[in-house]
Design a protein around this motif. Sequence first.
Motif, short mmCIF file in Angstrom:
data_model
loop_
_atom_site.label_atom_id
_atom_site.label_comp_id
_atom_site.label_asym_id
_atom_site.label_seq_id
_atom_site.Cartn_x
_atom_site.Cartn_y
_atom_site.Cartn_z
N SER A 3 0.84 -1.19 0.00
CA SER A 3 0.00 0.00 0.00
C SER A 3 0.87 1.24 0.00
N ARG A 4 0.37 2.29 -0.67
CA ARG A 4 1.14 3.53 -0.72
C ARG A 4 1.23 4.20 0.64
N ASP A 5 0.40 3.77 1.59
CA ASP A 5 0.45 4.36 2.93
C ASP A 5 1.25 3.54 3.90
N ARG A 40 -5.78 13.67 -8.80
CA ARG A 40 -5.50 12.23 -8.80
C ARG A 40 -4.23 11.92 -9.59
N ALA A 43 -1.20 13.01 -7.66
CA ALA A 43 -1.03 12.10 -6.52
C ALA A 43 -0.37 10.81 -6.96
N GLN A 49 -1.84 10.02 -1.52
CA GLN A 49 -3.29 10.06 -1.66
C GLN A 49 -3.73 11.38 -2.30
#
Length: 212
Positions: A3-5, A40, A43, A49
């Motif tokens: 995940s990008r987070d 988007r 990002a 995000q």
Amino acid sequence: MTSRDSGTRTRKAPAERRHEIIRAAAQVGLAEGLECITLRRVAEELDVQPGLVGHYFPAADTLVAEAFTSATMAELDGLLPERPDGPGHETPLNTLRRFFTLLASTEFDNVSRLWLNARHLSRYRPVLRDHVIEQELLWCRRIEQLITEGTRIQVFHCANPWATAVRILVAIDGTSAYINTSADARTAPIADLPRTTAETELGLPPDSLATP
């Protein structure tokens, strides 16, 4: 898939993050067009995000305008750096010679496309239009400064540096207007038009601003 987070991210200062977003948006604009600059898309470019981009730029039009200015300022500083005060720097003649040599190359083609793109979109986007006008005036002032200096030391012969700067810029923009349709015809007289216009305007012999 990661995940990008996930993982530990370094928290950046607001000014640094804002600059990073503008720089990424400018790259998208140069490569894909200003229409492709969305919260988007930027990002994705930064692997963050969309909400983070939206925090700094709630209105996408503002980001588009800032990206345009960022890209065109980099172009201006690369083609015609602001001249320092005092002796010891490049002569006005050599500065203009370098300027027109770079203009005739393909190095700045993407920025020429960006200008064309921005002028079209300016009809519908007031914020972008204000930035385009500001950049046009900055270009004119930078060229005027150089002409004024060259006229003062009698290298150029020019009664109205501002008017001459405007006419040179119009010749540059007129040539760039064909960037999307005449790439295979980038030879004289098309590529040479801005240079030959400047030579006439400044009272210089033919080819004075050409690369030796």
